[in-house]
Design an enzyme around this catalytic site. Sequence first.
Site, PDB file in Angstrom:
ATOM      1  N   PHE A   1      -4.816  -1.778   4.038  1.00  0.00           N
ATOM      2  CA  PHE A   1      -5.761  -3.324   4.699  1.00  0.00           C
ATOM      3  C   PHE A   1      -5.061  -3.702   4.970  1.00  0.00           C
ATOM      4  O   PHE A   1      -5.113  -5.359   5.038  1.00  0.00           O
ATOM      5  CB  PHE A   1      -6.316  -3.482   2.661  1.00  0.00           C
ATOM      6  CG  PHE A   1      -7.183  -2.847   2.045  1.00  0.00           C
ATOM      7  CD1 PHE A   1      -8.130  -2.531   2.471  1.00  0.00           C
ATOM      8  CD2 PHE A   1      -6.122  -1.712   0.728  1.00  0.00           C
ATOM      9  CE1 PHE A   1      -8.786  -2.038   1.373  1.00  0.00           C
ATOM     10  CE2 PHE A   1      -6.113  -1.811   0.088  1.00  0.00           C
ATOM     11  CZ  PHE A   1      -7.687  -1.261  -0.241  1.00  0.00           C
TER      12      PHE A   1
ATOM     13  N   ARG B   1       4.197 -11.339   3.209  1.00  0.00           N
ATOM     14  CA  ARG B   1       4.797 -10.302   4.620  1.00  0.00           C
ATOM     15  C   ARG B   1       6.932 -10.815   4.412  1.00  0.00           C
ATOM     16  O   ARG B   1       7.052  -9.785   5.070  1.00  0.00           O
ATOM     17  CB  ARG B   1       4.576 -11.569   5.573  1.00  0.00           C
ATOM     18  CG  ARG B   1       2.844 -11.521   5.056  1.00  0.00           C
ATOM     19  CD  ARG B   1       1.927 -11.418   6.768  1.00  0.00           C
ATOM     20  NE  ARG B   1       2.207 -13.102   6.798  1.00  0.00           N
ATOM     21  CZ  ARG B   1       1.295 -13.280   6.353  1.00  0.00           C
ATOM     22  NH1 ARG B   1      -0.184 -13.134   5.950  1.00  0.00           N
ATOM     23  NH2 ARG B   1       1.041 -14.938   6.117  1.00  0.00           N
TER      24      ARG B   1
ATOM     25  N   ASP C   1      -6.555   0.501   8.244  1.00  0.00           N
ATOM     26  CA  ASP C   1      -7.810  -0.309   8.413  1.00  0.00           C
ATOM     27  C   ASP C   1      -9.537  -0.223   8.466  1.00  0.00           C
ATOM     28  O   ASP C   1      -9.110   1.561   9.656  1.00  0.00           O
ATOM     29  CB  ASP C   1      -7.824  -2.230   9.084  1.00  0.00           C
ATOM     30  CG  ASP C   1      -8.065  -3.315   8.140  1.00  0.00           C
ATOM     31  OD1 ASP C   1      -7.578  -3.862   7.189  1.00  0.00           O
ATOM     32  OD2 ASP C   1      -9.422  -3.586   8.544  1.00  0.00           O
TER      33      ASP C   1
ATOM     34  N   CYS D   1      -5.659 -11.054  -4.909  1.00  0.00           N
ATOM     35  CA  CYS D   1      -6.611 -11.995  -4.737  1.00  0.00           C
ATOM     36  C   CYS D   1      -8.154 -12.479  -5.566  1.00  0.00           C
ATOM     37  O   CYS D   1      -8.591 -13.670  -4.693  1.00  0.00           O
ATOM     38  CB  CYS D   1      -7.194 -12.567  -2.739  1.00  0.00           C
ATOM     39  SG  CYS D   1      -7.722 -11.206  -2.589  1.00  0.00           S
TER      40      CYS D   1
ATOM     41  N   ASP E   1      -2.824  -4.384   0.533  1.00  0.00           N
ATOM     42  CA  ASP E   1      -3.534  -5.535   0.231  1.00  0.00           C
ATOM     43  C   ASP E   1      -4.684  -5.559   0.101  1.00  0.00           C
ATOM     44  O   ASP E   1      -5.088  -6.308   1.116  1.00  0.00           O
ATOM     45  CB  ASP E   1      -2.904  -6.677   1.002  1.00  0.00           C
ATOM     46  CG  ASP E   1      -3.261  -8.169   1.209  1.00  0.00           C
ATOM     47  OD1 ASP E   1      -3.516  -9.075   0.261  1.00  0.00           O
ATOM     48  OD2 ASP E   1      -3.634  -8.945   2.626  1.00  0.00           O
TER      49      ASP E   1
END
Length: 396
Positions: free
Chosen positions: A228, A212, A250, A340, A300
């Site tokens: 996202f 970030r 989102d 991730c 992300d």
Amino acid sequence: MSARIYLKVAREKSLRRKHPWIFSQAINKIKGNPLLGDTVDVFDNKGNWLAKGAYSPESQIRIRVWSFDIDEEIDSNFFRNKLLSAQKRRDWFIEKGGLTGYRLIAGESDGLPGITIDKYDDFIVCQLLSAGADFHRYTLVECLKALYPGCHIYERSDVDVRKKEGLEPVTGWLTEPQESTECIIEEHGIKIHVDVAQGHKTGFYLDQRESRLAAGKYAKDKSVLNCFSYTGTFALHCAAGGAKEVINVDVSESALDLAKKNVELNNLSDKDISFVKADVFKLLRQYREEKRTFDMIILDPPKFVESKAQLTGACRGYKDINMLAMQLLKPNGILLTFSCSGLMESSLFQKVVADAALDAKRNAYFVDRLHQAADHPVSSNYPEGYYLKGLVCQVE
């Protein structure tokens, strides 16, 4: 007396390297009757002592090692010392980043397999994912209460992986219940609302902290599409970094509502920040049809792959979404893209993004690499601790 686990011939090699997992296939015989979460002693096939670990009869990871020291007892002092060591390893960057939210225990990487502990201001959140972690729940809580007096401890053991350990989901207060499960944390000068009961994971994505910060450095004078977005924390850093426009996307209305609160909390309401409730894949295709373009896009996404069987499908998903993003970037635009998924190796992720550039008919240059924050360390004995990979691409 602890039960004794004897391994098959040559199956102790990983333990010699102090890797903390013993799989069911490695076990030759068991002496005693260990129950779920019990501490057992592990020996090689010749009877040489190797380690002490927590027994999990239903899991493929049959034993998770607590200690490689034969004289070390798995008691209150053991957990207290692990907590103190983990805190000491983190003190330097907590002070440097002005952090009031951080991961205190990152499971195996901090020598406590199956245990995740996050600290959000005066809240501590425990996630106990293994049989041994669950067995020692209250010993761990007493240690936390002693080391962090005045903190409120909440449990978020509500993840599917517990089923593999023969455990049910558990959530709720481990200390006196509080009226609210919400708090505010700070990172690098940005304030963030966190709900430890309702938020993703243990309440928030602490692992993306440095990414970030990096996004804010790239965002000056740029139009940014934050996909996202969850509670909009990438957007906060981008807006604070001088972005001329940020769009948060989102599928969750409640996440976007919290993102709006975060904008107000940081006095960024005068910035051009907007919120779109939509499926990211569908919206990117819509923007492509509308010929909309951006200076910078952040991808992300949630974890696309939970098992090796899902890896091929996950690669297709990552490739598709990166291709769409590149098609929406202006010449020399910046793409921050992440995976991730621990099973997605760095080299494979880079290849997927490179293939996406080919399909998008764009040239992409990898100008930086991002990874999980320092409070999510990767132990030299446990390479599986490395899971979050990010690429910063300049796209012609």
